[in-house]
Design a protein around this motif. Structure first.
Motif, PDB file in Angstrom:
ATOM      1  N   TYR A 167     -11.984  65.217  21.222  1.00  5.78           N
ATOM      2  CA  TYR A 167     -11.626  65.803  22.512  1.00  5.78           C
ATOM      3  C   TYR A 167     -12.099  64.881  23.625  1.00  5.78           C
ATOM      4  O   TYR A 167     -13.278  64.534  23.704  1.00  5.78           O
ATOM      5  CB  TYR A 167     -12.232  67.185  22.729  1.00  5.78           C
TER       6      TYR A 167
ATOM      7  N   TYR B 177      -7.278  64.511  27.804  1.00 10.78           N
ATOM      8  CA  TYR B 177      -6.211  65.083  26.968  1.00 10.78           C
ATOM      9  C   TYR B 177      -5.449  66.208  27.670  1.00 10.78           C
ATOM     10  O   TYR B 177      -4.270  66.438  27.401  1.00 10.78           O
ATOM     11  CB  TYR B 177      -6.784  65.594  25.650  1.00 10.78           C
ATOM     12  N   LYS B 178      -6.145  66.899  28.552  1.00 12.69           N
ATOM     13  CA  LYS B 178      -5.457  68.008  29.251  1.00 12.69           C
ATOM     14  C   LYS B 178      -4.364  67.489  30.175  1.00 12.69           C
ATOM     15  O   LYS B 178      -3.449  68.231  30.555  1.00 12.69           O
ATOM     16  CB  LYS B 178      -6.467  68.850  30.030  1.00 12.69           C
TER      17      LYS B 178
ATOM     18  N   PHE C 184      -8.937  66.712  15.562  1.00 11.64           N
ATOM     19  CA  PHE C 184      -8.906  67.053  16.982  1.00 11.64           C
ATOM     20  C   PHE C 184      -9.453  68.455  17.232  1.00 11.64           C
ATOM     21  O   PHE C 184      -9.334  69.355  16.394  1.00 11.64           O
ATOM     22  CB  PHE C 184      -7.475  66.954  17.523  1.00 11.64           C
TER      23      PHE C 184
ATOM     24  N   VAL D 240      -7.129  71.071  21.971  1.00  7.68           N
ATOM     25  CA  VAL D 240      -5.975  70.195  22.184  1.00  7.68           C
ATOM     26  C   VAL D 240      -4.756  70.863  21.556  1.00  7.68           C
ATOM     27  O   VAL D 240      -4.711  71.083  20.347  1.00  7.68           O
ATOM     28  CB  VAL D 240      -6.193  68.811  21.549  1.00  7.68           C
TER      29      VAL D 240
ATOM     30  N   LYS E  98       0.975  68.536  21.469  1.00 14.83           N
ATOM     31  CA  LYS E  98       0.699  67.258  22.124  1.00 14.83           C
ATOM     32  C   LYS E  98       0.465  66.128  21.124  1.00 14.83           C
ATOM     33  O   LYS E  98       0.651  64.952  21.455  1.00 14.83           O
ATOM     34  CB  LYS E  98      -0.540  67.374  23.024  1.00 14.83           C
TER      35      LYS E  98
END
Length: 758
Positions: free
Chosen positions: A148, A152-153, A169, A173, A177
């Motif tokens: 993370y 990533y957002k 992950f 997440v 994606k």
């Protein structure tokens, strides 16, 4: 400075009838351009796209985390890549349809930072599609920090090299994606190995007619223990000087010098001196070129650290990988084999499991061991930690896997599969047998405490623990991350209960083995707990930090803490190579009703304690407790531990530093060694040679007392010789494709994703 392309709006006007898709690649390190290059080539050759490469600046971090030296590597990109100066590319005006980056850290990297104008939160404002393609490739696993990242957002897509990496992950997440589309780094190395470039003129005289050994030094190895890694570098250089028929090509990680300067300033000058000496002597090659794949194509063998993406590139290229142990700085001595084999399990005399997953059995429990079997496709990474006996059977307890083994007398084993674990190595932290029926597997990264019933074959998963009003997962209770290190709590067995402690607080859990009833107690453990010793109805708790040792008798409630350690008592952490205050003791032995001896874990002496007066003084046992200096092939993180004791005055001690077992008689003040004996034929079974190593390094050979750097250079590897076919088959498992088309697939996916967005 290389001339950069400046965008002319007039020259780039496109027909209003059909607007081309504008795609921008924003690398920061030229040496990491390979992670984007094949995607750029696919986009640049697409007639419906305009593809731009806009390198962005980055800064080194100062020790106080402020920005230090600024770097801009636009001059270092390959000549055929038309780069644009970042100051000539106005994101707000250009509004590209797609942006690709290879740095996911934004402001959260302790070594470097890209220019804040190019943090993902800013890029997100100026594009329809933000794509992250990792700067690294992996041989099997993935670093925890990659599971993370805050950026990533902001991403629309996170590319991974193979589907199996999805499990590493964080659940934060979104699945959609993450797309397994392959690695452009693999594309590049496949292309270069098929068509090697010409040897650079400066390298020609050192390379031609010789086998070329690519030496990689990673950031991880340096930051954990720089003194250790620099000692390794000197050993490697000295060894190659004795072999002029071989060519050493040293390529440090491109961020190594900057990271060391930022984080371990005291060692930076020494590293630079060693680097400059190597370059000045001129007998080897120092590679600081930006194109690693071209260097790999010119190299024959990889030598260096395992925790690096470079190993996967050599694997995909079908070339030998020799994994260094950075502790080793010399050739092995006559007794150094002990470090590989003498992994004694004090809870079960009959069995030894080695790090390469070999099982050895002593049916008479006399420590005379014979090879029993190998039950994994892999030959490294300690898939099983120990063997315990319950219900008249022997069970191998997993450490880095999720399979228990029931070991049979005929040399076979039955697999007992646990619920799958979506994570990395370090699955379990140990195991205990209770009531000759139950085996408990203690969680490290695994989400549950596991109970196996040896009589019914039933498996129970205990996922949560209630502490007052609060619920906490068993994994979080027992294992805590502290900086870059994981802390594990203490554990033991008492009166049909499994005891577990937290590593950082004062909570102690008692779990009744048969009913699974849980009770908790709060004890005055000021500095957490790393180990618990049980003797009769006394429980002794040893701290993670500091000096306080606590004795508690649950049936009477009597409790006392001792912390007045003798003068000269010091703690040394050998893994990090520094003085510390963590894990002073491992266990306690009982001389009589009044006196006990504390065994050092990272302390520098055995300590005699008078539990009535609290007086603590050095206790003389003729064993060296200095962890600063220890045999390289027997390197250990602790000094010694006592076995579980049943009577006053007598106990067994396992001396980690030399892998020796002693019977101590305190009444006579005698220590008798119990010889650990192996069949001479079994030594050869420890030398696997080039083989399938683990899920994290799929194929290679590990440096050890059985296979040294000298053995590699003289073609005297013990065990299997290198097989290109096995290598390619093993590394083919870690890539979505190995045909060199990852870039095309990533570009096609991005265009499809963009079309869906409209």
């Amino acid at each position: 400075m290389r001339n950069a392309i400046k965008i002319s709006r007039e020259a780039n006007e496109v027909s209003k009838e059909k607007r081309k898709t504008k795609i921008v690649f924003m690398p920061y390190k030229a040496a990491m351009w390979d992670s984007l290059e094949s995607v750029w080539r696919a986009a640049a050759s697409d007639p419906d796209c305009e593809a731009y490469v806009v390198p962005i600046p980055y800064f080194e971090r100062n020790p106080d985390f402020s920005f230090g030296e600024r770097h801009y590597e636009i001059d270092l990109f390959p000549p055929d890549v038309p780069v644009i100066n970042n100051e000539d590319f106005d994101l707000e005006q250009e509004k590209p349809d797609i942006i690709y980056i290879h740095n996911p850290y934004d402001q959260f990297n302790s070594a470097t930072s890209v220019d804040p104008r190019y943090y993902s939160s800013e890029l997100r404002l100026h594009t329809k599609l933000l794509m992250y393609v990792p700067y690294y490739a992996t041989s099997g696993g993935m670093m925890e920090g990659q599971g993370y990242c805050n950026s990533y957002k902001n991403m629309d897509c996170i590319v991974i090299q193979a589907e199996y990496l999805r499990r590493f992950f964080s659940h934060e997440v979104p699945e959609w994606k993450i797309q397994a589309l392959g690695s452009p780094k693999f594309d590049k190395v496949i292309r270069c190995c098929k068509n090697p470039p010409p040897i650079p003129e400066a390298w020609r005289s050192k390379m031609e007619g010789k086998k070329v050994y690519f030496y990689n030094t990673s950031i991880g190895g340096m930051l954990q223990n720089p003194e250790q890694l620099m000692g390794k570098m000197r050993y490697v250089f000295d060894t190659f000087k004795k072999h002029p028929e071989a060519c050493l090509l040293w390529r440090p990680h491109p961020l190594l010098g900057g990271a060391l300067k930022s984080i371990r300033q005291a060692m930076s000058d020494e590293y630079e001196k060693l680097r400059d000496e190597y370059r000045a002597e001129g007998w080897g090659i120092y590679d600081d070129t930006p194109d690693i794949e071209q260097t790999i194509a010119l190299s024959d063998v990889y030598i260096g650290d395992s925790g690096t993406s470079v190993t996967s590139l050599f694997g995909i290229g079908g070339k030998p990988i020799f994994i260094f142990n950075n502790v080793i700085h010399s050739l092995p001595g006559a007794e150094d084999w002990r470090g590989e084999l003498c992994n004694v399990n004090l809870n079960c005399d009959s069995w030894i499991v080695t790090a390469n997953n070999n099982f050895y059995h002593s049916p008479n429990k006399d420590f005379h061991y014979k090879y029993y079997g190998h039950f994994s496709k892999y030959h490294s990474a300690s898939y099983w930690g120990q063997v315990l006996e319950a219900g008249g059977k022997a069970f191998a307890c997993p450490y880095n896997c999720t399979t228990m083994l029931e070991l049979h007398d005929d040399g076979t084993a039955r697999e007992i599969e646990l619920e799958p674990f979506e994570g990395q190595s370090g699955v379990f932290a140990g195991a205990w047998a209770v009531d000759d029926r139950y085996i408990f597997l203690l969680p490290f990264h695994y989400p549950s405490l596991v109970r196996y019933d040896a009589l019914t074959d039933e498996i129970t998963y205990i996922k949560e623990l209630s502490i007052g009003e609060q619920k906490i997962s068993m994994q979080e209770f027992f294992a805590k991350p502290v900086g870059s290190q994981w802390h594990i709590g203490g554990s033991n067995v008492w009166r049909g209960h499994l005891i577990m402690t937290t590593p950082l607080s004062n909570v102690v859990m008692f779990l009744k083995a048969d009913t699974l009833q849980v009770t908790t107690r709060l004890l005055p453990l000021k500095n957490g707990c790393v180990a618990v010793t049980v003797f009769k109805d006394e429980l002794w708790f040893f701290p993670w930090y500091g000096n306080d040792v606590t004795r508690w008798e649950p049936l009477t409630g009597e409790m006392k803490t001792y912390d007045d350690l003798p003068e000269g008592f010091e703690i040394y952490n050998p893994v990090y190579g520094c003085e510390g205050n963590d894990r002073p003791f491992s266990s306690v032995a009982f001389l009589d009703e009044r006196h006990v001896v504390l065994a050092p874990l990272q302390g520098n002496m055995f300590v005699l304690l008078d539990r009535e007066t609290g007086v603590m003084e050095k206790f003389d046992i003729d064993l060296d407790c200095d962890l600063k200096h220890q045999p390289e092939y027997l390197f250990t993180g602790g000094v010694a531990a006592f076995d579980r004791q049943t009577e006053y005055g007598k106990v067994r001690l396992f001396y980690f530093k030399e892998r020796r077992l002693y019977n101590l008689d305190f009444n006579k003040m005698e220590a008798t060694e119990t010889k650990i004996v192996f069949d001479p034929v079994d030594f050869k079974k420890q030398a696997s040679g080039f083989t399938e190593l683990s899920e994290w390094v799929r194929y290679g050979c590990e440096e050890s007392a059985f296979n040294t750097l000298e053995d590699l250079l003289t073609d005297k590897i013990n065990g299997d010789a290198f097989s290109r076919e096995r290598d390619l088959a093993a590394y083919g498992e870690i890539a979505a494709n190995i045909d060199g088309t990852s870039g095309e697939k990533i570009h096609a996916y991005a265009m499809h994703k963009l079309a869906l967005k409209g």
